[in-house]
Enzyme design. Structure first.
Site, PDB file in Angstrom:
ATOM      1  N   CYS A   1     -49.840  29.224  14.672  1.00 32.51           N
ATOM      2  CA  CYS A   1     -50.448  30.310  15.457  1.00 32.51           C
ATOM      3  C   CYS A   1     -49.918  31.665  15.015  1.00 32.51           C
ATOM      4  O   CYS A   1     -50.666  32.651  14.963  1.00 32.51           O
ATOM      5  CB  CYS A   1     -50.122  30.133  16.941  1.00 32.51           C
ATOM      6  SG  CYS A   1     -50.730  28.606  17.645  1.00 32.51           S
TER       7      CYS A   1
HETATM    8  C1  BEZ Z   1     -48.462  25.628  15.539  1.00 28.89           C
HETATM    9  O1  BEZ Z   1     -49.109  26.556  15.979  1.00 28.89           O
HETATM   10  O2  BEZ Z   1     -47.690  25.771  14.615  1.00 28.89           O
HETATM   11  C2  BEZ Z   1     -48.596  24.238  16.125  1.00 28.89           C
HETATM   12  C3  BEZ Z   1     -48.949  24.080  17.433  1.00 28.89           C
HETATM   13  C4  BEZ Z   1     -49.052  22.795  17.955  1.00 28.89           C
HETATM   14  C5  BEZ Z   1     -48.825  21.691  17.135  1.00 28.89           C
HETATM   15  C6  BEZ Z   1     -48.493  21.872  15.808  1.00 28.89           C
HETATM   16  C7  BEZ Z   1     -48.381  23.162  15.284  1.00 28.89           C
END
Ligand code: BEZ
Length: 214
Positions: A45
């Site tokens: 994100c």
């Molecule tokens: C991320 O945004 O890095 C993420 C969020 C949930 C699961 C895996 C990665």
């Protein structure tokens, strides 16, 4: 029932990093890309939010406003915004909704319980200036989105709203397009004076019309 293409999207009011947001007011006469994030302080994100901030000039060119969402608190978002700037080298230049009570996530069906009960999946909604839903894409949490593809779809939607054409596989702005099968050859002569290549009566290829935009 889940939102479907062509539906009028529901309005909401929620806190955000840019102050309280009334979605319809924020959208005004623009197109909107609303996209959700599973959680604050997560690596994928963080890269996505930086990439979207860097694409601001591309969204502006197309009369598109962007708005992110994560189900954490405003206080948490404010801390994360600092990390995004530090690691991605760009300031967040659009609102990030603090959907702490999951009001918007539930309204837009962004939580898929068989995937995760608490956090949203990576939803994308493209909404047109009439507040109609024009595209949804759902990605799983570990997979970062391709915002070039999302911009490509905006280009295709804006082009096909203004012209009687459709866009072929992997089309990009500036490339040839397809004359809608509902357009007769007689009508096509007026609409596409430069002509077309007829591969089949239903497959007529022509130059991208000039009339684009929002
Ligand atoms: C991320 O945004 O890095 C993420 C969020 C949930 C699961 C895996 C990665």
């Amino acid at each position: 029932m889940a939102l479907q293409l062509g539906d009028t999207v529901p309005n909401f009011v929620q806190e955000s990093t840019a102050g309280p947001i009334d979605f319809y007011e924020y959208a005004g006469d623009s197109w909107v890309i609303l996209f959700s994030h599973p959680k604050d302080f997560t690596p994928v994100c963080t890269t996505e939010l930086g990439a979207v901030a860097k694409l601001k000039h591309e969204f502006d060119k197309r009369n598109v406003k962007v708005i992110g969402l994560s189900v954490d608190s405003l206080e948490s978002h404010m801390g994360w915004v600092g990390d995004i700037e530090e690691t991605q080298g760009v300031k967040l230049n659009f609102p990030l909704i603090a959907d702490h009570d999951r009001k918007v996530a539930n309204l837009y069906n962004m939580i898929h319980p068989n995937e995760d009960n608490v956090f949203t999946v990576r939803s994308v909604f493209i909404v047109d200036p009439q507040k109609k839903l024009r595209l949804t894409i759902t990605y799983p949490a570990p997979t970062g989105r391709n915002f070039d593809e999302i911009l490509r779809v905006v280009d295709a939607l804006q082009l096909t709203d203004k012209n009687k054409v459709a866009t072929p596989v992997n089309w990009k702005h500036g490339e040839d397009v397809i004359i809608l099968p509902s357009v007769s050859n007689e009508e096509a002569k007026n609409l596409f004076p430069e002509g077309w290549v007829e591969k089949k009566p239903y497959l007529r290829i022509t130059k991208q019309p000039e009339k684009v935009g929002s």
